[in-house]
Enzyme design. Sequence first.
Site, PDB file in Angstrom:
ATOM      1  N   HIS A  81       0.842  -1.188   0.000  1.00  0.00           N
ATOM      2  CA  HIS A  81       0.000   0.000   0.000  1.00  0.00           C
ATOM      3  C   HIS A  81       0.882   1.245   0.000  1.00  0.00           C
ATOM      4  O   HIS A  81       1.959   1.265   0.611  1.00  0.00           O
ATOM      5  CB  HIS A  81      -0.903   0.018   1.233  1.00  0.00           C
ATOM      6  CG  HIS A  81      -2.032  -0.957   1.169  1.00  0.00           C
ATOM      7  ND1 HIS A  81      -2.935  -0.969   0.131  1.00  0.00           N
ATOM      8  CD2 HIS A  81      -2.408  -1.962   2.008  1.00  0.00           C
ATOM      9  CE1 HIS A  81      -3.823  -1.928   0.340  1.00  0.00           C
ATOM     10  NE2 HIS A  81      -3.520  -2.559   1.464  1.00  0.00           N
ATOM     11  N   CYS A  91      -0.014   2.273  -5.073  1.00  0.00           N
ATOM     12  CA  CYS A  91      -0.929   3.304  -5.546  1.00  0.00           C
ATOM     13  C   CYS A  91      -0.341   4.691  -5.317  1.00  0.00           C
ATOM     14  O   CYS A  91       0.520   4.886  -4.448  1.00  0.00           O
ATOM     15  CB  CYS A  91      -2.273   3.195  -4.835  1.00  0.00           C
ATOM     16  SG  CYS A  91      -3.189   1.704  -5.264  1.00  0.00           S
TER      17      CYS A  91
END
Length: 816
Positions: free
Chosen positions: A410, A459
């Site tokens: 993440h 991301c």
Amino acid sequence: MEEGKSIGSLTEQVLNRLSKMLDNSTCGWRQLANAVSEQPKFRCSESELTCCSLQVLSAAGSPGRTLLARLADRSCSLDFLLHCLRKIDHQEAVHYLTYTEVELIQITVQPQTQQATVGGRVVLTCRASGPPGLSYQWFRGKEEILDGTGSTAELVLCPSALVHQGPYICRVHHRENVVFSQWAHVRFVQSAGCSSTLFHGSVSGLHVIVQPKSKSVSEGDTLLLECSAEANPPAQYQWFHNMEPLTQHKTQSLKIPCVTTAQRGQYKCKMFNLYHEAWTDTATVTIGPSSITEASWVEVDRSPGSPQEVHRSTYGAGSHPLQQIVNAPAKLFSATDKVALLIGNMNYHYHTQLCAPIADVHELTNLLRQMDFKVVSLLDLNWQEMHSAVTEFLLLLDKGVYGLLYFAGHGYENFGNSFMVPIDAPASYTSEHCLCVQNVLTRMQEKETGLNVLLLDMCRKRNLNDDIIVQPGLLKVTANIVFGYATCVDAEAYEVKREDVSNGIFISFLKRRVCEDEKVTVMLDRVGEDMGRCQITQGRQALELRSNLSERRSLTDQIQISECSASHSARNLQWVVAHVLPKSRCLEFDCGVKVQLGFAAEFSNIMVIYTRILEKPKEIVSCCAHLTDFPDDVAIDLKKSNQETLLEAGSLLLINDNLPSPEVPSLYTRIRCLQRLKRELTFAVCLQYTYSNMDEEVQERQTVSVGKPLVSKLNLHEPRTPSTSSASSSFSLDSFNVPEVSFFTSVGSASNDWSYQTQTASTTPASLRSANVPEETDCHELFDAPQPLVASKSLPRTQINDTDFKFSDMYNFHSH
């Protein structure tokens, strides 16, 4: 011996005989593997060598046969094999191969698939080199052609009929030596109202008369390749570069002005007409430095207010300094060392779990090691462990070193800064809970590295919980920085959720290109182009490349160090300490059973332990050894411990489906989170056995301590004090005597397993280049026992295929 023959042309009988000659420890396959490494493309990684040694797990396995298969896959020639056998003084193999090769049959002309009209003339040709008196047999499918037309090198079907349609193959033999051609298909097409006499003599055909030749040219030169064919009807042409069609080149001549390294590779031409198709031989084109002689050039300060004078004496009359820059010869760049830190975070405490990072880190680790990177691979790190890991990574850097940081997990991007999220980040995390990539880069620059590559597989959406603008340190103008983002700004990165283990989207494409001998930015550009052609990623994920790299530096650049480099020796030791495995050992129980313990590194912080029964008295009918009582510091899945296969144990080291069945069964236990181990790793071996005259099961236990394996020696759970550039850039072997809190702490058993000597690039052992190194025992009792395991394969996964993917299968790395 005919020049150009490959190991792949040897018969199975010859390969098996050679393998037996190479399956010995004094002058065998290991010595051959070392000899062939003089050519880089034949050099085997540590995992490949270990895969060869693992063949002893089966009575029918052969390490030498596995090595020969790998050399054949890399198109190693018989001439080079003989050269290396002579180099290691393996006279028996040299004599056998030299004698056998005289009798070898090799097909030089393969029969080609053809289209024809009924009533015409079809000719299939198969020619072979070898001993005198070769015999040819032709088959249509499984049926031999016995009508007298198939006993020669040419099979003539005239007049052709529909019954002749089908697959054809030629069998060439001499005594017991036999070789088959490739399959050729004969198909009939409609004549479209034209009779078979449309062409002279009712004959159609295509014959190559000019082949393209391999060339070595310089950057800026013109590349010219030619081919030609006699054909009826006339042939058409299509050139291919590395099997990719060159759509603009459809003539006999391929002409490319002003070539660059992008044009290096293999070229072939397809020649075809209505009925036939043929390919030329492969021509290999190498691109060297520019042939223009070196010329000096002058620096001009372009800042406002600076004088714009250029002295004519600094360059030749009539030339321009900028032109001199353009025409300067290409340099061959090298690194003083190559180091990589790979982090994959999957098991988040408060966020969506990820699947792909374990496969991505595993895959990239193996590929980077093939390019001589020292790789530290870590899974599931919390905030403190990530900070400590980065600090230890920076200690491995020095002037001229290539540094690569890869993160999968993440992440987010705010105000131009990228943040990597640890597994313990809270639900509403901010920058204080994460690591800023730009801060890491600033610290990398302090080391005066030769190349800084940061690959972020995460991301890049905005984090609405974080409105703090982080001010990283000022970046220096070093012109050696490359950022490869798996996705664009304010976009997400995806992984494909499958039942089996598979890569994330970014690594799925990167792994195909990362070992290319190209400038890093050129390689990443090609990765981006590949992703752009994938239907599933279009409009959703696109690679973004940011770089100020001004030199043609590649991840494949060679390592060149000075003869007396204390810093290189320190880095070697520094890296080795974090990758030492416990020694394989033999435990003897009171009942007479002997149990072997073996160890293998899956990642720098994940280890697999196996137990194997070596000996048991005849009166014991069954027994097994289980591992238990591990400390709470490490993570163990009890449901997957003491399993019969690595796959059942959750390990990605080797896939048992592709291994020979071991004669002696083993039980495997996977130990995770070694970075959290605060004391020596201690566990119990519980032996359970049954006597032939007793129904009750008997148990014995032994406690085993194996020290602090792999990355546990670094104590990543402890806070670090950031080091200054001056302190970190001046390595000394004396620094290994610092207290327990230092990186060089608690060497312990490592001093018994490794020879810590000052190494140069030419003498650094191959074992120092791989973290997944098994500990091979020196105990004479275990010489006949199977060797410990090591990572040697890629993971099981489906191949990337646009048609196999659905967007619903994809999962992003980002969640709020």
